[in-house]
Write an enzyme that holds these catalytic residues in place. Structure first.
Site, PDB file in Angstrom:
ATOM      1  N   ARG A  25      38.658  23.284  85.106  1.00 55.52           N
ATOM      2  CA  ARG A  25      38.124  22.424  86.168  1.00 55.52           C
ATOM      3  C   ARG A  25      39.098  21.293  86.488  1.00 55.52           C
ATOM      4  O   ARG A  25      39.389  21.016  87.652  1.00 55.52           O
ATOM      5  CB  ARG A  25      36.763  21.850  85.753  1.00 55.52           C
ATOM      6  CG  ARG A  25      36.172  20.914  86.792  1.00 55.52           C
ATOM      7  CD  ARG A  25      34.803  20.417  86.390  1.00 55.52           C
ATOM      8  NE  ARG A  25      34.836  19.658  85.142  1.00 55.52           N
ATOM      9  CZ  ARG A  25      33.760  19.175  84.530  1.00 55.52           C
ATOM     10  NH1 ARG A  25      32.564  19.381  85.053  1.00 55.52           N
ATOM     11  NH2 ARG A  25      33.858  18.490  83.406  1.00 55.52           N
ATOM     12  N   ASP A 141      40.983  26.504  65.668  1.00 58.00           N
ATOM     13  CA  ASP A 141      41.599  26.453  64.333  1.00 58.00           C
ATOM     14  C   ASP A 141      42.398  25.157  64.061  1.00 58.00           C
ATOM     15  O   ASP A 141      42.670  24.833  62.913  1.00 58.00           O
ATOM     16  CB  ASP A 141      42.550  27.648  64.136  1.00 58.00           C
ATOM     17  CG  ASP A 141      41.840  28.982  64.308  1.00 58.00           C
ATOM     18  OD1 ASP A 141      40.593  29.007  64.246  1.00 58.00           O
ATOM     19  OD2 ASP A 141      42.528  29.994  64.515  1.00 58.00           O
ATOM     20  N   ARG A 176      19.034  25.032  45.658  1.00 57.92           N
ATOM     21  CA  ARG A 176      20.013  26.116  45.704  1.00 57.92           C
ATOM     22  C   ARG A 176      21.410  25.591  46.011  1.00 57.92           C
ATOM     23  O   ARG A 176      21.566  24.471  46.509  1.00 57.92           O
ATOM     24  CB  ARG A 176      19.645  27.093  46.820  1.00 57.92           C
ATOM     25  CG  ARG A 176      18.625  28.106  46.389  1.00 57.92           C
ATOM     26  CD  ARG A 176      18.298  29.031  47.525  1.00 57.92           C
ATOM     27  NE  ARG A 176      17.357  30.044  47.075  1.00 57.92           N
ATOM     28  CZ  ARG A 176      16.598  30.760  47.881  1.00 57.92           C
ATOM     29  NH1 ARG A 176      16.647  30.551  49.170  1.00 57.92           N
ATOM     30  NH2 ARG A 176      15.789  31.661  47.391  1.00 57.92           N
ATOM     31  N   ALA A 200      29.985  17.754  51.840  1.00 54.06           N
ATOM     32  CA  ALA A 200      30.001  18.916  50.935  1.00 54.06           C
ATOM     33  C   ALA A 200      30.471  18.490  49.544  1.00 54.06           C
ATOM     34  O   ALA A 200      31.091  17.439  49.376  1.00 54.06           O
ATOM     35  CB  ALA A 200      30.921  19.994  51.497  1.00 54.06           C
ATOM     36  N   ARG A 225      28.110  21.152  37.921  1.00 54.86           N
ATOM     37  CA  ARG A 225      28.198  19.686  37.940  1.00 54.86           C
ATOM     38  C   ARG A 225      27.133  19.087  38.860  1.00 54.86           C
ATOM     39  O   ARG A 225      26.444  18.135  38.512  1.00 54.86           O
ATOM     40  CB  ARG A 225      29.585  19.268  38.405  1.00 54.86           C
ATOM     41  CG  ARG A 225      30.061  17.963  37.826  1.00 54.86           C
ATOM     42  CD  ARG A 225      31.512  17.653  38.150  1.00 54.86           C
ATOM     43  NE  ARG A 225      31.897  18.025  39.492  1.00 54.86           N
ATOM     44  CZ  ARG A 225      32.946  18.785  39.785  1.00 54.86           C
ATOM     45  NH1 ARG A 225      33.698  19.270  38.809  1.00 54.86           N
ATOM     46  NH2 ARG A 225      33.266  19.067  41.024  1.00 54.86           N
ATOM     47  N   VAL A 270      29.837  32.080  65.683  1.00 60.10           N
ATOM     48  CA  VAL A 270      28.925  31.017  66.133  1.00 60.10           C
ATOM     49  C   VAL A 270      29.730  29.740  66.381  1.00 60.10           C
ATOM     50  O   VAL A 270      29.486  28.986  67.325  1.00 60.10           O
ATOM     51  CB  VAL A 270      27.840  30.758  65.056  1.00 60.10           C
ATOM     52  CG1 VAL A 270      27.078  29.475  65.318  1.00 60.10           C
ATOM     53  CG2 VAL A 270      26.891  31.930  64.975  1.00 60.10           C
TER      54      VAL A 270
HETATM   55  O1  F6P Z   1      41.890  31.822  66.434  1.00 57.03           O
HETATM   56  C1  F6P Z   1      40.549  31.627  66.655  1.00 57.03           C
HETATM   57  C2  F6P Z   1      39.723  32.513  65.783  1.00 57.03           C
HETATM   58  O2  F6P Z   1      38.365  32.249  66.061  1.00 57.03           O
HETATM   59  C3  F6P Z   1      39.993  32.407  64.281  1.00 57.03           C
HETATM   60  O3  F6P Z   1      39.359  31.295  63.698  1.00 57.03           O
HETATM   61  C4  F6P Z   1      39.476  33.728  63.793  1.00 57.03           C
HETATM   62  O4  F6P Z   1      40.115  34.118  62.593  1.00 57.03           O
HETATM   63  C5  F6P Z   1      39.820  34.666  64.906  1.00 57.03           C
HETATM   64  O5  F6P Z   1      39.963  33.865  66.067  1.00 57.03           O
HETATM   65  C6  F6P Z   1      38.808  35.742  65.164  1.00 57.03           C
HETATM   66  O6  F6P Z   1      39.297  36.577  66.155  1.00 57.03           O
HETATM   67  P1  F6P Z   1      38.440  37.682  66.901  1.00 57.03           P
HETATM   68  O7  F6P Z   1      37.497  36.982  67.816  1.00 57.03           O
HETATM   69  O8  F6P Z   1      39.462  38.479  67.622  1.00 57.03           O
HETATM   70  O9  F6P Z   1      37.686  38.423  65.861  1.00 57.03           O
END
Ligand code: F6P
Length: 360
Positions: A25, A141, A176, A200, A225, A270
């Site tokens: 956009r 990533d 858990r 975490a 722990r 997700v």
């Molecule tokens: O690079 C983005 C990514 O979502 C990675 O985190 C993951 O390993 C990969 O793409 C998954 O790729 P695909 O959608 O082709 O399975």
């Protein structure tokens, strides 16, 4: 200095990232405002090879406006252009065909929105066929060199944290321990950043260099722990770069700790979906705006970077956006992945220090 450009093309490529549409956009509006026609390429480099162009701006009398779709899509997840990982573009013939399609369409330059593989492809297209290209970093990533942040990371982190909060609710109801696996390919950034934000007890990343036995030990110790000090839930975030599958990890640890307490959730794709956060829209819009300006100024063969992590980035009028040659981005990306980049060394040092306090 290229100056006025009559027509540009844009594509989204590789794994989609929330905020790609915000970048589209912003690019379309910037182009329309400057009288430059913009066409979108469907399905990344696949569509480029096939000549699948569609207008993102349209002429109304003397003025140029964005299409209704592109005007609306800025807050949507995914990418309205579609995306792909193109095998054909890996070959010299595929790239030659893509360059021919661009020439036939009469575009002055190509904007590429994508991650590592897409930007590497962009550089090959520029080197081999002289295509004027400006890239925008987009990948959940956060493994793209030279940019502090890529489009999509912030939204992905928000999704992970939301999932972890929900998992913590049910984990504490049942007393858990949960392993939550997050995407990131070989880069542990999402795991590292979300572990801190979700509170975490431990994080597992490829960069820690542990073998399977050490990973299992670390998980067992963290869980013991946590429960020994009276916690009702233990949360461990695992990056997908740690190859030991969650199912095996859960089985091994449940066999060592009484009570069948351990469960796992793999968040998978997700994490890649959803409407872009404010921060992703902001980053995408500003990178998109500067990318068009860079193209106009002839600063091609570059990528716009958000808070650049390399000292030699060229400044733009936006203090948070720099321009980095694609070759430098690719080199730096390699260093991010092999752990020798300055920014990665710093992240790992921080992580070691944080790891010591995560589960206390
Ligand atoms: O690079 C983005 C990514 O979502 C990675 O985190 C993951 O390993 C990969 O793409 C998954 O790729 P695909 O959608 O082709 O399975």
């Amino acid at each position: 200095m290229l100056g006025f450009m009559s027509k540009l093309a844009v594509l989204t490529s590789g794994g989609d990232a929330p905020g790609m549409n915000s970048a589209l956009r912003a690019i379309a509006k910037t182009c329309a405002g400057r009288g430059t026609e913009l066409v979108g390429v469907e399905l990344g480099y696949e569509g480029l090879i096939d000549g699948a162009f569609r207008p993102l701006t349209e002429r109304r009398g003397a003025t140029l406006t964005t299409t209704v779709e592109v005007d609306r899509c800025g807050g949507w997840g995914g990418t309205v252009l579609g995306s792909a990982r193109s095998e054909r573009f890996r070959s010299a013939e595929g790239r030659a065909q893509a360059a021919e399609r661009l020439a036939a369409e009469g575009v002055d330059g190509l904007l590429v929105i994508g991650g590592n593989g897409s930007l590497t492809g962009a550089q090959l297209l520029a080197d081999e066929h002289g295509v004027a290209i400006v890239g925008l970093p987009a990948s959940i990533d956060n493994d793209i060199g030279a940019t502090g942040m890529a489009i999509g990371v912030d939204t992905a982190l928000g999704t992970i944290i939301d999932a972890c909060d929900r998992i913590s609710d049910t984990a504490s109801a049942h007393r858990r321990a949960f392993l939550v696996e997050v995407m990131g390919r070989d880069c542990g950034y999402l795991a590292m950043a979300s572990a801190v934000a979700a509170g975490a007890d431990a994080v597992l990343m490829r960069e820690q260099g542990r073998d399977d036995a050490a990973v299992i030990d670390a998980v067992e110790q963290t869980i013991r722990r946590g429960f020994e000090r009276g916690k009702r839930q233990v949360l461990i975030i695992k990056s997908e770069g740690v190859r030991l599958p969650c199912t095996k990890l859960v089985r091994e640890v449940n066999a060592r700790i009484e009570g069948d307490l351990v469960r796992a959730t793999v968040l998978g794709h997700v994490v890649r979906g959803g409407r872009p956060s404010y921060q992703d829209r902001r980053i995408a819009s500003r990178l998109g705006f500067q990318a068009v300006l860079a193209m106009e100024r002839g600063r091609v063969g570059t990528m716009t970077a958000w808070r650049p992590t390399v000292k030699d980035a060229e400044r733009t009028e936006d203090p948070t956006v720099g321009l980095v040659p694609l070759s430098r981005v690719i080199e730096e990306t390699q260093r991010v992945l092999d752990g020798t980049s300055e920014v990665m060394r710093w992240r790992l040092q921080m992580m070691e220090r944080i790891a010591g306090v995560l589960g206390v």
